[in-house]
Design an enzyme around this catalytic site. Structure first.
Site, PDB file in Angstrom:
ATOM      1  N   ASP A 408       1.023  -1.208   0.094  1.00 39.23           N
ATOM      2  CA  ASP A 408      -0.081  -0.027   0.179  1.00 39.23           C
ATOM      3  C   ASP A 408       0.924   1.206  -0.112  1.00 39.23           C
ATOM      4  O   ASP A 408       1.985   1.437   0.712  1.00 39.23           O
ATOM      5  CB  ASP A 408      -0.904  -0.052   1.305  1.00 39.23           C
ATOM      6  CG  ASP A 408      -1.810   1.105   1.120  1.00 39.23           C
ATOM      7  OD1 ASP A 408      -2.627   1.193   0.399  1.00 39.23           O
ATOM      8  OD2 ASP A 408      -1.828   1.909   2.441  1.00 39.23           O
ATOM      9  N   GLU A 461       1.185  -0.660  -5.134  1.00 40.19           N
ATOM     10  CA  GLU A 461       0.411   0.566  -5.321  1.00 40.19           C
ATOM     11  C   GLU A 461       0.891   1.763  -5.389  1.00 40.19           C
ATOM     12  O   GLU A 461       1.335   2.390  -4.241  1.00 40.19           O
ATOM     13  CB  GLU A 461      -0.818   0.556  -4.394  1.00 40.19           C
ATOM     14  CG  GLU A 461      -2.140   1.792  -4.509  1.00 40.19           C
ATOM     15  CD  GLU A 461      -2.122   2.576  -3.655  1.00 40.19           C
ATOM     16  OE1 GLU A 461      -3.054   3.504  -3.882  1.00 40.19           O
ATOM     17  OE2 GLU A 461      -1.801   2.511  -2.576  1.00 40.19           O
TER      18      GLU A 461
END
Length: 729
Positions: A408, A461
């Site tokens: 993330d 990401e």
């Protein structure tokens, strides 16, 4: 006449600190110690009325109270060996128990060296809480070995169910410059709740959850729980096959799931039945779990982690999560887990200021805090912190058999000025904005993961144009296997959100992704982030009435599935979910009772089934040889057409119409002549479309079109996509 043996002497200050449970080396005072031809025992038993040591030969040594709960006794001619402590309290029967202070450290020199160097790849095996068993001269020994890294602490003790949350009798010993504190506590087993009580340099005690805990209480309770797995895996065939293949080169169609709201009320064990059956039927190759690591606030969806080695107990035990993953593997479905190594919350019970000073976080707030999220940023330049994070990633891959980690907020780690105004950030040593320590950490995490667990995927990401995200670390890249294509996501959603009459003016938003489609190894994400915070569901982004909205979604997904790159779809989009997603409620499953929404769901199943069977759609995702434009510039009609090629030279033609009207006798150039057939049409009545389809064989003419020698006249559906393949394929 010989004089009575004298106990081994102890400095008064040391004795006072031991009595208070605040000594850095309690084992040097407590336990059994040879002295002057005898053995001295010291035992800490506050409020006891009598204390007796029972040796392995049956001798009984009555101890006398020495100072503030410390009892002492001497046995001439004895040898240090196994013993037990018998304690009586006023009004109670004697209780016999083992002594925590008779055991050697449970960490060896090699472990401590690797911890100090920040190179212990299986850190979870030595730090945290571990149930231990071994034989003893008096009887078998069972208990839990506790170890924690707290280099700034003046003293550390274990508190929990076993001592009524008073840690005075369970002070830990410092293991030198490693910063590790350790204690074996007999009688403590799996399921026992505990924390570490840490005396900081400021003189204040703080109770902290174990950073390496492998289980926790159910939030909002915050204690760590001693865990011991008894799970027997049944996915050996899956793991063997995984280790022998390159997953990035195969079909990847990911169903992203928030486990708590897919169907509310289901735990890991129930999901092992219902989710596995659903994903199998829908045809996805993988599921991706939003973070399953323990987190205090459910509304963070798991993105503010407090326990990097413990699955959230909201939905069951660690072994029940293992069962869910095992069942998915046995059904042929891979598992990707969201991992959040960039930042952590400031909750006082967890990592924040762990030993009374900045430890896991960077001490300078210009590098150590994310103001937007109210979180701390890890100190990526500290070897022990980097080791903690690398080991966390490996833990989920190795102990839970995860097939990949989606990392993330990578951009927030890469740039020192991420979401910071001028003057709020510090440049690196060369004056630049790149976080060199974080880059080094990501390279290490990726390289180590791929080395230790062949066949897995590391997925970034990452929302910027940072170069080499999926380039190998050997060449200076970050070493990820895939990168989320955030540019494609933003542009394509902006395009389809326009009314068809205006789309001709936004045509570049549909086609620009092919300019850079092969610069990285991309995954196309329609994730949870796109259906929250007022953005509306995928369905509600589409203009028009309900039929047009659903047709737009069907066309968009077929375009997505045939675009270069792997794909990910957040739960609910396959239903045509109207409401914006909320973690507080289940998906709107009742929509499947309506033919229009069921038609969309059936299309997603057909897309996945066809996709997996067609190497044209995935075997050359990362090279321009797998894609040819037929016509990418027909903005006046909101049309694009292209060819996807398999590695063995087979073509699949996609014609995508984002206009609200159909086109009859629409001519499209083809890679070669012969007979073709319609493989899929999103306007098929099976999917609740209007039925503008092409039936029967489609014979190409020797008529030049779109710069190609052969072409074909088609029926092109409104807000629809058709896929064509040679009839003999």
């Amino acid at each position: 006449m010989s004089s009575a043996p004298i106990p081994a002497p102890v400095d008064a200050d040391d004795l006072a600190r031991v009595a208070a449970g605040a000594h850095w080396s309690p084992h040097s005072v407590l336990g059994a110690h040879p002295h002057d031809g005898a053995v001295t025992w010291r035992v800490l038993r506050p409020f006891a009325s009598t204390v007796t040591v029972v040796t392995q030969d049956g001798s009984r040594v009555g101890l006398v109270h020495e100072y503030d709960g410390v009892w002492v006794g001497v046995l001439p001619g004895a040898e240090v060996g196994d013993y037990r402590v018998e304690t009586s309290y006023p009004g109670g029967e004697p209780v016999t128990a083992d002594d925590p202070y008779r055991f050697l450290p449970t960490l060896g020199e090699v472990d401590l060296h690797l911890v100090g160097e920040g190179r212990h790849e299986q850190l979870w095996d030595v730090l945290g809480a571990h149930v231990k068993r071994w034989p003893g001269a008096i009887g078998p020994v069972e208990g839990t070995a506790f170890a924690v890294w707290a280099p700034n602490a003046r003293a550390v003790r274990v508190v929990g169910d076993h001592n009524h949350w008073n840690g005075r009798e369970h002070a830990m010993r410092s293991l030198g410059s490693s910063g590790v504190w350790e204690l074996f506590v007999p009688g403590v087993g799996a399921g026992s709740r505990y924390k570490f009580e840490i005396l900081g340099a400021d003189g204040h005690w703080r109770q902290k959850a174990d950073p390496m805990a492998q289980a926790t209480e159910v939030p909002p309770a915050t204690a760590s729980v001693v865990a011991e797995t008894s799970y027997t895996w049944g996915d050996a065939e899956w793991l063997e096959r995984r280790g022998a293949t390159d997953p990035h080169a195969g079909p990847i169609s990911v169903y992203e799931v928030h486990l708590g709201s897919w169907r509310q009320g289901l735990g890991y064990r129930e999901l092992a039945d219902e989710l596995v059956e659903y994903v199998s039927d829908a045809g996805f190759t993988h599921v991706e779990f939003l973070p399953v690591m323990e987190h205090p606030f459910g509304g963070s969806w798991g993105y503010q982690v407090t326990s990097y080695f413990a699955p959230t107990s909201r939905w069951g035990s660690p072994d029940e999560l293992r069962h869910l993953i095992d069942r998915l593997h046995q059904a042929g479905i891979g598992v990707i887990i969201d991992w959040v190594p960039g930042h952590f919350p400031k909750d006082e019970f967890a990592l924040a200021r762990f030993d009374g000073a900045p430890l896991y976080e960077h001490p300078d707030p210009r590098r150590g805090e994310q103001m937007d999220w109210g979180t701390y940023v890890f100190d990526f330049g500290r070897s022990e912190v980097r080791n903690f994070l690398v080991a966390s990633g490996l833990y989920w891959l190795e102990e839970f058999h995860a097939d990949g980690l989606r990392v993330d907020a990578v951009a927030s780690m890469l740039y020192l000025d991420y979401s910071r105004a001028e003057g709020q950030w510090l440049p690196n040593q060369f004056g630049g904005r790149e976080n060199l320590e974080a880059i080094s950490f990501l390279q290490e995490a990726n390289a180590t993961a791929y080395k230790r667990t062949p066949g897995i995927m590391m997925i970034a990401e990452e929302s910027t144009a940072f170069p080499g995200v999926t380039a190998p670390t050997s060449g200076g890249g970050l070493g990820f296997g895939l990168k989320w294509n955030m540019g494609w996501m933003h542009d394509s959603l902006a395009y389809v959100s326009e009314d068809p009459v205006h789309r001709q003016y936004h045509h570049g938003e549909l086609t620009f992704s092919l300019v850079y489609a092969f610069s990285e190894k991309f995954c196309l994400p329609i994730s949870h982030d796109e259906v929250v915070h007022g953005k509306g569901s995928l369905l509600r982004k589409m203009p028009g009435d309900r039929w047009q909205q659903l047709a737009n979604v069907r066309a968009y997904l077929a375009y997505m599935w045939s675009h270069p790159g792997k794909q990910l779809l957040f739960m609910g989009a396959e239903l045509g979910q109207e409401a914006e997603w909320s973690e507080a409620r289940s998906l709107d499953w009742w929509l499947l009772d309506t033919p229009w929404h069921k038609g969309l769901h059936d299309l997603v199943r057909e897309l996945n089934t066809t996709y997996k069977a067609r190497p044209e759609l995935w075997s050359q995702d990362f090279t321009s040889e797998g894609f040819d434009w037929i016509d990418g510039g027909d903005n006046a009609r909101n049309l694009i057409s292209y060819v996807r090629w398999s590695t063995d030279g087979k073509p699949l033609v996609a014609v995508c119409n984002f206009a609200g009207s159909p086109y009859e006798d629409f001519r499209v150039g083809l890679p070669h002549g012969g007979t073709w057939r319609e493989l899929l049409n999103t306007d098929d009545e099976r999917f609740a479309g209007s039925g503008v389809v092409n039936t029967g064989p489609l014979v190409a003419e020797e008529r030049e079109w779109n710069g190609r020698e052969h072409s074909l006249a088609l029926r092109v559906p409104p807000l629809g996509v058709t896929w064509l393949v040679p009839a003999d394929d």
